[in-house]
Scaffold this active site. Structure first.
Site, PDB file in Angstrom:
ATOM      1  N   HIS A   1      -8.488  -4.753  -0.195  1.00 44.66           N
ATOM      2  CA  HIS A   1      -7.155  -4.154  -0.319  1.00 44.66           C
ATOM      3  C   HIS A   1      -6.205  -4.683   0.758  1.00 44.66           C
ATOM      4  O   HIS A   1      -6.566  -4.795   1.908  1.00 44.66           O
ATOM      5  CB  HIS A   1      -7.313  -2.626  -0.170  1.00 44.66           C
TER       6      HIS A   1
ATOM      7  N   SER B   1       0.822  -1.196   0.000  1.00 42.43           N
ATOM      8  CA  SER B   1       0.000   0.000   0.000  1.00 42.43           C
ATOM      9  C   SER B   1       0.868   1.264   0.000  1.00 42.43           C
ATOM     10  O   SER B   1       1.725   1.411  -0.866  1.00 42.43           O
ATOM     11  CB  SER B   1      -0.957  -0.063   1.192  1.00 42.43           C
TER      12      SER B   1
ATOM     13  N   GLU C   1     -10.120  -3.593  -6.536  1.00 41.82           N
ATOM     14  CA  GLU C   1      -9.867  -2.693  -5.410  1.00 41.82           C
ATOM     15  C   GLU C   1      -9.552  -1.304  -5.961  1.00 41.82           C
ATOM     16  O   GLU C   1      -9.211  -1.165  -7.138  1.00 41.82           O
ATOM     17  CB  GLU C   1      -8.707  -3.197  -4.549  1.00 41.82           C
TER      18      GLU C   1
END
Ligand SMILES: [Zn+2]
Ligand SMILES: [Zn+2]
Lengths: 288, 344
Positions: free
Chosen positions: A260, A139, A230
């Protein structure tokens, strides 16, 4: 059990985690909630952990039995949440699966420390770390990993391999942001708040903010894990293209029906355990 | 199919026998003496000679025939041999051949040799029915030398602090494994009755074990300062340990890799010592069989099956009633780790 977990989590992600992230709560509360939840999402493992000052940044180092090398992992959390502790499930499972020590720095987070504090910290760690090492991140940590990667390649100090989970690669303002439609976990409001906290007055056009704009000459092999539909899937696809254009081999895995950054649920989720195995295999394949 | 999966257990139609059945049957071939594999109530039992004494001790007066490792036995139209599984003394994988097709039932196994069990022997086969108790990559065991050093350092430290060291270890296999790993010159070894009963059976059949003393009501704990106490894990939680005064507790189990399991057990120390194969061991063993078809029985079966399928095997999950490495299920009362850690 673990397949049941995956089904339950799809539900709780949509109806619990997402509404909470959408709330404009003080950052301290979001951090505590995330830390609490992180513990429940994974199965914590007993494995040798030490903290060490690396280039001035406190770094959590997890060592599997008979470590064969090192992986620098940059944790996610929108540049605002998360820490080496919230990501211990992921890093510890990955350490044991790959046989590598995993180094996770506690880089400075926004809003207290906006950009470029985090990439600066990451760079200090990379310069102080024993070489060679593998590089990875999830991320927002994927963003930091890519920023570091671009710098390292320019300096002629390529990591052994790169492993990314749903990286954030583009922080430029978008007019036509229709991305959040099928996203299970991340509400648009949360993404905007993180971006604002991290960039403060910057516009995201610096390549150290949006690594999709960076150059990656001589990039080592990349393994990329995304969740289908996502919000960050287009980011992942864009960076895969960019890295491939630079000549890198990119392994892309898109997992259906997962929120996610689902590999954070290592030890509880079947899908996460499989992701850990794929990443470990990639890391092992690129050991010197 | 050489073997089939029935409600009673794994069945061989050409030989009309079952392997480790969980319901009473006429003829049962048993891989080893753990309670989830060697159950009560079958008419005839066949097991290795080395597994026999423990089975008799646990199951009483059963109709039990012994077989040597590697000895060929024709049962109906099937040819059966037993091969070391490296899990506990006498534990076997069972190879079944019918018209040139070979299937192997692993039972429980550990690929790395120790000082207790006959070392694991890979057996070539077309289909392999494997346990996968620890079928996740986090289960990565240390070498025995390192584990020994951990145990000895802990015991010595307890002794220096005027404490007893009490370790929870399953009474068949794990307890004896711990005994062969520690340095008996540090102090005396005291054993819970369940452990000492098994020790006596194994010593009588020639398994070399260091000296140990059974704890009884009359045991004078002050006479044995700094002793190592070995008991089933559930005994550590009960009142049994109270008379020893100041005690440091540890548990020896592969499950100690998971922090939550140790915490729930309230043990101060977890020693990641298992008599099952770790992730690498499972993968190595499967590769060495050369099998194309693999059936996963107890453990993290869903993930393990997916993994094997990705590796190109024809893999499937088989529902069985084996319990994996229950920390101490059969020793006293059933008290396995919660389902989050055991089965998928
Ligand atoms: Zn067993
Ligand atoms: Zn078993």
């Amino acid at each position: 059990m673990s397949q049941v977990f995956d089904r339950i989590r799809r539900f709780t992600t949509r109806y619990v985690d997402r509404p909470i992230l959408a709330l404009p709560l003080p950052v301290g509360i979001h951090r505590s909630l995330f830390a609490l939840q992180a513990k429940l999402m994974t199965t914590e493992v007993e494995v040798a952990v030490r903290w060490q000052d690396v280039g001035g940044v406190p770094t959590r180092i997890v060592s599997p039995p008979r470590p064969k090398g090192r992986l620098l992992w940059l944790h996610g959390g929108g540049f605002v949440l998360g820490s080496p502790d919230t990501h211990a499930g992921l890093t510890d499972h990955l350490a044991l699966a790959s046989g590598l020590e995993v180094w996770t720095p506690r880089y400075r987070r926004a809003p207290e420390h906006p950009w470029p504090a985090a990439p600066d910290d990451v760079r200090s760690v990379a310069q102080a770390m024993p070489r060679p090492f593998h590089l990875g991140g999830d991320s927002a940590g994927g963003n930091l990993a890519l920023v570091l990667l671009a710098q390292a390649l320019t300096d002629g100090r390529a990591p052994l391999s790169v492993t990314l989970i749903s990286p954030v690669v583009d922080l430029r303002e978008r007019q036509d942001d229709s991305r959040t439609d099928a996203e299970m976990l991340l509400p648009r409001a949360f993404l905007h708040r993180c971006r604002a906290a991290y960039l403060r007055d910057a516009d995201g056009r610096d390549r150290r903010q949006s690594p999709v704009l960076a150059e990656f000459p001589g990039c080592p092999p990349v393994h990329l894990e995304l969740s289908a539909r996502e919000v960050l899937e287009p980011d992942g696809m864009a960076i895969a293209e960019r890295l491939e254009a630079a000549g890198a081999t990119v392994h892309l895995h898109v997992e259906p029906k997962t929120p996610h950054d689902y590999p954070l649920c290592a030890g509880r989720s079947s899908a996460a355990d499989m992701a850990i195995l794929r990443m470990a295999k990639h890391l092992e394949a690129h050991q010197p | 199919m050489v073997l089939e999966f029935k409600d009673e257990g794994i069945y061989c139609p050409s030989g009309d026998f079952y392997i480790d059945p969980w319901r009473p049957v006429e003829r049962a071939l048993i891989t080893h003496g753990h309670a989830d594999h060697a159950r009560w109530g079958h008419r005839y039992y066949l097991a290795t000679e080395a597994a026999g004494p423990v089975m008799r001790h646990r199951l009483g007066d059963i109709a039990l025939d012994g077989i040597a490792f590697g000895e060929k036995r024709q049962i109906g139209d099937a040819i059966v041999t037993f091969h070391p599984a490296g899990h506990v003394p006498g534990s076997a994988q069972i190879r079944v051949e019918h018209r040139g097709e070979v299937w192997v039932v692993s039972g429980d196994y550990k690929t790395v040799a120790d000082r207790l069990s006959e070392p694991f022997e890979p057996v070539r086969c077309h289909a392999f029915i494997t346990e996968c108790t620890f079928g996740l990559p986090v289960f990565d065991w240390e070498d025995d030398a390192i584990l020994s050093a951990q145990l000895n350092t802990w015991w010595q430290t307890c002794r220096d602090n005027g404490q007893h060291a009490a370790i929870g270890a399953y009474s068949l296999g794990k307890a004896q494994r711990v005994m062969t790993m520690v340095d008996p010159s540090i102090g005396p070894i005291l054993t819970h009755g369940a452990v000492e009963n098994t020790n006596e059976v194994l010593r009588a059949q020639g398994v070399p074990l260091p000296a140990s003393v059974r704890v009884t009501r009359d045991t004078d704990v002050k006479a044995t300062p700094g002793a190592l106490i070995i008991a089933p894990p559930s005994a550590l939680a009960g009142s049994w340990l109270r008379k020893f005064g100041s005690v440091s507790t540890g548990i020896a189990s592969g499950w100690m890799r998971l922090r939550g399991v140790r915490r729930r057990r309230a043990a101060e120390r977890g020693f990641v010592i298992s008599d099952h194969a770790d992730w690498r061991g499972l993968n190595d063993a499967i590769r060495e069989t050369g099998a194309e078809r693999v059936f996963a029985t107890h453990g993290y079966t869903a993930t393990f099956k997916d993994w094997l399928t990705e590796q190109g095997y024809d893999a499937a999950v088989v529902e069985t009633e084996y319990e994996g490495d229950a920390l101490d299920a059969a020793d006293t009362d059933a008290d396995a780790p919660t389902e989050a850690e055991t089965v998928t």
